[in-house]
Write a protein that holds these residues in place. Structure first.
Motif, PDB file in Angstrom:
ATOM      1  N   ALA A  52     -15.990  74.946  15.451  1.00  0.00           N
ATOM      2  CA  ALA A  52     -16.022  74.081  16.841  1.00  0.00           C
ATOM      3  C   ALA A  52     -15.229  72.881  16.396  1.00  0.00           C
ATOM      4  N   THR A  53     -15.388  72.532  15.112  1.00  0.00           N
ATOM      5  CA  THR A  53     -14.454  71.270  14.685  1.00  0.00           C
ATOM      6  C   THR A  53     -13.098  71.638  14.675  1.00  0.00           C
ATOM      7  N   VAL A  54     -12.962  72.768  14.034  1.00  0.00           N
ATOM      8  CA  VAL A  54     -11.402  73.341  14.073  1.00  0.00           C
ATOM      9  C   VAL A  54     -10.751  73.399  15.363  1.00  0.00           C
ATOM     10  N   LEU A  55     -11.523  74.120  16.329  1.00  0.00           N
ATOM     11  CA  LEU A  55     -11.214  74.299  17.888  1.00  0.00           C
ATOM     12  C   LEU A  55     -11.092  72.942  18.378  1.00  0.00           C
ATOM     13  N   ILE A  56     -11.843  71.892  18.448  1.00  0.00           N
ATOM     14  CA  ILE A  56     -11.472  70.628  18.964  1.00  0.00           C
ATOM     15  C   ILE A  56     -10.340  70.072  18.401  1.00  0.00           C
ATOM     16  N   GLY A  57     -10.496  69.831  17.011  1.00  0.00           N
ATOM     17  CA  GLY A  57      -9.476  69.391  16.035  1.00  0.00           C
ATOM     18  C   GLY A  57      -7.965  69.812  16.617  1.00  0.00           C
ATOM     19  N   CYS A  58      -7.912  70.999  16.627  1.00  0.00           N
ATOM     20  CA  CYS A  58      -6.449  71.805  16.690  1.00  0.00           C
ATOM     21  C   CYS A  58      -6.014  71.414  18.312  1.00  0.00           C
ATOM     22  N   ILE A  59      -7.019  71.412  19.292  1.00  0.00           N
ATOM     23  CA  ILE A  59      -6.554  70.912  20.646  1.00  0.00           C
ATOM     24  C   ILE A  59      -6.115  69.729  20.969  1.00  0.00           C
ATOM     25  N   VAL A  60      -7.093  68.795  20.463  1.00  0.00           N
ATOM     26  CA  VAL A  60      -6.593  67.405  20.503  1.00  0.00           C
ATOM     27  C   VAL A  60      -5.764  66.935  20.021  1.00  0.00           C
ATOM     28  N   GLY A  61      -5.509  67.424  18.670  1.00  0.00           N
ATOM     29  CA  GLY A  61      -4.432  66.914  17.644  1.00  0.00           C
ATOM     30  C   GLY A  61      -3.028  67.502  18.288  1.00  0.00           C
ATOM     31  N   GLY A  62      -3.311  68.787  18.700  1.00  0.00           N
ATOM     32  CA  GLY A  62      -1.798  69.270  19.438  1.00  0.00           C
ATOM     33  C   GLY A  62      -1.432  68.665  20.734  1.00  0.00           C
ATOM     34  N   LEU A  63      -2.401  68.202  21.475  1.00  0.00           N
ATOM     35  CA  LEU A  63      -2.120  67.605  22.722  1.00  0.00           C
ATOM     36  C   LEU A  63      -1.611  66.266  22.546  1.00  0.00           C
ATOM     37  N   LEU A  64      -2.416  65.408  21.558  1.00  0.00           N
ATOM     38  CA  LEU A  64      -1.695  64.359  21.149  1.00  0.00           C
ATOM     39  C   LEU A  64      -0.314  64.240  20.448  1.00  0.00           C
ATOM     40  N   PHE A  65      -0.217  65.131  19.676  1.00  0.00           N
ATOM     41  CA  PHE A  65       1.133  65.355  19.306  1.00  0.00           C
ATOM     42  C   PHE A  65       2.162  65.711  20.265  1.00  0.00           C
TER      43      PHE A  65
END
Length: 95
Positions: A52-65
């Motif tokens: 769940a942490t990887v899922l949220i981190g990838c999505i939020v980090g990718g959209l911020l990038f």
């Protein structure tokens, strides 16, 4: 007698979806799908909470990038501070 037609002026504007424009829509979609895949793999192989942490981190980090890259413009151009001299054979000489 010439016929007049109404011209739609918005044809040259990029496609906009949820604040993302043009090619950045595909970038956001790619980060969203990759976050789902990596999160699901981590959930199934390691741990549900880490997944769940990887899922949220990838999505939020990718959209911020994607949002920060979008501020640079649709067409990112490199700015050279050198002067290039092209000869007849296509070789570049820098000064």
């Amino acid at each position: 007698m010439a016929r007049k037609f109404a011209v739609y002026k918005g044809l040259q504007k990029p496609l906009i979806f949820k604040g993302f424009k043009g090619k950045f829509i595909y970038w956001g979609l790619g980060f969203l799908l990759s976050g789902l895949v990596f999160g699901a793999l981590t959930m199934s192989l390691v741990n549900m909470w880490l997944g769940a942490t990887v899922l949220i981190g990838c999505i939020v980090g990718g959209l911020l990038f994607t949002a920060t890259k979008q501020k640079g413009g649709l067409h990112t151009k490199s700015r050279d501070s050198q002067i290039f001299i092209l000869n007849h054979y296509g070789r570049k000489n820098t000064i």
